[in-house]
Motif scaffolding. Structure first.
Motif: not given
Ligand code: AMP
Length: 304
Positions: A6-21
């Motif tokens: 599972a990919l770990l994201a700790t910030t809003t911008s990082a997690v949104r970039a992953i979801i968008d992609e």
């Protein structure tokens, strides 16, 4: 999207970039409306959470877990401090349970300026003041505030559809977040997941790790009392709440907070007449008790 760490994201911008992609990839691969499932948790994952992931995995193309111990929903500093935390173990479990993305923000990232922030919070209203809310003032306002934030942060872009998974273990929370999505027109579908119990009958909970063998034994009074009421309901007998309460109190130093039978959607307690007659529709028995050093909740749907 399985079999990968599972990919770990700790910030809003990082997690949104992953979801968008990920959503763009799914669309490019021919999925017209990618389905995205969110499992909000406070970590210290166990097989009760596992059931949420299992259902989310079966129903969605992309599964996101959030892991955040939300200070706004704790009324006791001691409970917040001692709440079990182990991000590394949780990441492994999310992977094992089939989750794709983990969003695990810090307190300051979620609430910049905490404890003086956030200034604006969501009120759970009257439903948030009964039962758990009566014993833990502000608890459901804290739950609603963090869940609304998580939905806003993690809601996938169109054409994806968004679902959020909640366990029946926290029956009042499930009723309240369902109502919040409706009342605030939030475009998310709430998916309830059945309560998972240990073979002993004890409802799985992150707080159970603080119980010793004797505590576990005492905690069983809760599920036993609920089964007693459930059996009465199935047999069409009057529901004897006092006898059920006594079953819990019979255990030395267990302090019963409440045991009530309510309407599952509105949480309104059944009247004396309704309790005395065979049930006409499904009802919900809710219980909370202090089993030192923790406060436990449990519930059971009672079927006619
Ligand atoms: P928590 O991490 O305790 O905030 O729980 C996260 C989610 O997992 C909530 O929706 C809980 O209702 C759900 N959950 C926790 N324990 C169980 C359980 N024993 N059975 C089903 N769902 C559970």
């Amino acid at each position: 999207m399985t079999d990968q760490q599972a990919l770990l994201a700790t910030t809003t911008s990082a997690v949104r970039a992953i979801i968008d992609e990920k959503v763009a990839e799914l669309v490019a691969a021919g999925t017209a409306r990618p389905k995205v499932g969110l499992v909000p948790t406070m970590g210290a994952l166990h097989d009760g959470h596992g059931a949420l992931f299992e259902q989310a995995r079966a129903e969605n193309d992309l599964v996101i877990a959030s892991i955040f111990v939300n200070p706004l929903q704790f009324d006791q500093p001691e409970d917040y401090e001692h709440y079990p935390r182990d991000l590394e173990a949780d990441l492994e479990l999310v992977t094992e349970y089939g989750g794709d993305i983990v969003f695990a923000p810090s307190t300051q990232h979620m609430y910049p300026g905490f404890p003086d922030a956030p200034h604006i919070r969501v009120s759970a209203g009257q439903m948030g003041q009964m039962f758990e809310g009566a014993s833990r003032p502000g608890h459901f306002d804290g739950v609603c505030t963090v869940v609304a934030k998580l939905w806003n942060i993690l809601m996938p872009p169109p054409p994806a559809v968004f679902r959020s998974y909640f366990g029946r273990k926290d029956a009042q929370q499930l009723a309240i977040v369902t109502r919040m999505a409706k009342d605030l027109n939030i475009d998310v579908k709430i998916r309830p997941v059945e309560l998972v119990r240990a073979p002993s009958g004890l409802a799985l909970s992150s707080r159970n790790v603080r119980l010793d063998d004797h505590g576990m034994e005492k905690a069983l009074g809760l599920s036993k009392a609920l089964h007693f009421l459930s059996d009465q309901a199935t047999r069409g007998e009057p529901l004897d709440i006092s006898a059920a309460r006594d079953m819990i109190r019979a255990h030395e130093d267990v302090d019963l907070d409440y045991l009530e039978i309510v309407d599952p959607d509105t949480l309104t307690p059944l009247t004396e007449e309704q309790l005395a007659a065979p049930l006409e529709r499904e009802a919900l028995a809710l219980v909370a008790a202090w089993v030192p050093p923790v406060r436990l909740i449990d519930n059971m749907l009672l079927s006619p």
